[in-house]
Design an enzyme around this catalytic site. Structure first.
Site, PDB file in Angstrom:
ATOM      1  N   CYS A  12      72.835   0.318  44.460  1.00  0.00           N
ATOM      2  CA  CYS A  12      72.531  -1.096  44.650  1.00  0.00           C
ATOM      3  C   CYS A  12      73.700  -1.874  44.044  1.00  0.00           C
ATOM      4  O   CYS A  12      74.576  -1.287  43.410  1.00  0.00           O
ATOM      5  CB  CYS A  12      71.217  -1.448  43.958  1.00  0.00           C
ATOM      6  SG  CYS A  12      70.476  -2.960  44.576  1.00  0.00           S
ATOM      7  N   CYS A  88      69.812  -1.754  48.634  1.00  0.00           N
ATOM      8  CA  CYS A  88      69.862  -3.202  48.810  1.00  0.00           C
ATOM      9  C   CYS A  88      70.841  -3.519  49.934  1.00  0.00           C
ATOM     10  O   CYS A  88      71.786  -2.780  50.174  1.00  0.00           O
ATOM     11  CB  CYS A  88      70.234  -3.923  47.517  1.00  0.00           C
ATOM     12  SG  CYS A  88      71.896  -3.658  46.929  1.00  0.00           S
ATOM     13  N   CYS A  96      82.193   1.622  50.474  1.00  0.00           N
ATOM     14  CA  CYS A  96      81.850   2.574  49.434  1.00  0.00           C
ATOM     15  C   CYS A  96      83.036   3.483  49.134  1.00  0.00           C
ATOM     16  O   CYS A  96      83.896   3.680  49.985  1.00  0.00           O
ATOM     17  CB  CYS A  96      80.674   3.442  49.875  1.00  0.00           C
ATOM     18  SG  CYS A  96      79.120   2.552  50.028  1.00  0.00           S
TER      19      CYS A  96
END
Length: 164
Positions: A12, A88, A96
């Site tokens: 998140c 989220c 990422c």
């Protein structure tokens, strides 16, 4: 069931509520077959106290939980992840790190209980609701026959589960 222990990372943005709830829940329900971790793209200074309260209320471990960066899990010495879930919407849209080992990924969005406004009772209710939603999704995940399903089918099932 196999002796393999699956590593799971929940991501998140702040790593203070949803991902922490998921980490503790998976470690509790996974009964040693799953080792869960959590991290954030922009971690907070501390875990939200209402997160810890909700976990304790439901009998899940709340000690040793901390808000941490996802960078800790993108190093060569980090545990190789089998699964990575964003919990989220903001983290799902961020770039990422490259995760070692090519883990299966999926987005499981949950409402952010820390954004709920109101008195303490309303806020506690939001944290408990999010914890119950996370618990239900993890229970479904744990019911999947992981050792009998091919990687592509599993990826599809986990992404579909995130749409529920």
């Amino acid at each position: 069931m196999s002796d393999k222990v699956y590593n799971v990372l929940f991501i998140c943005t702040g790593n203070s509520a949803r991902s922490i709830l998921a980490e503790s829940t998976m470690n509790h329900l996974g009964k040693g077959q799953f080792q869960a971790f959590s991290a954030g793209s922009f971690p907070k200074d501390a875990v939200n106290p209402l997160t810890l309260e909700a976990l304790r209320l439901h009998g899940y471990a709340s000690t040793n939980l901390r808000s941490k960066s996802w960078d800790e899990f993108a190093t060569p010495t980090a545990p190789a992840m089998d699964f990575i879930f964003t919990v989220c919407d903001k983290a799902a849209g961020e770039a990422c790190p490259a995760w070692p080992g090519q883990p299966i990924t999926a987005h499981w969005g949950f409402s952010d209980p820390s954004q709920v406004e109101g008195d303490d009772a309303v806020k506690r209710q939001a944290f408990n609701k999010t914890l119950m939603e996370i618990t239900n999704r993890i229970r479904i995940f744990l019911s999947l026959p992981l050792e009998k399903i091919d990687r592509m089918s599993l990826q599809h099932e986990l992404r579909k589960l995130g749409e529920q």
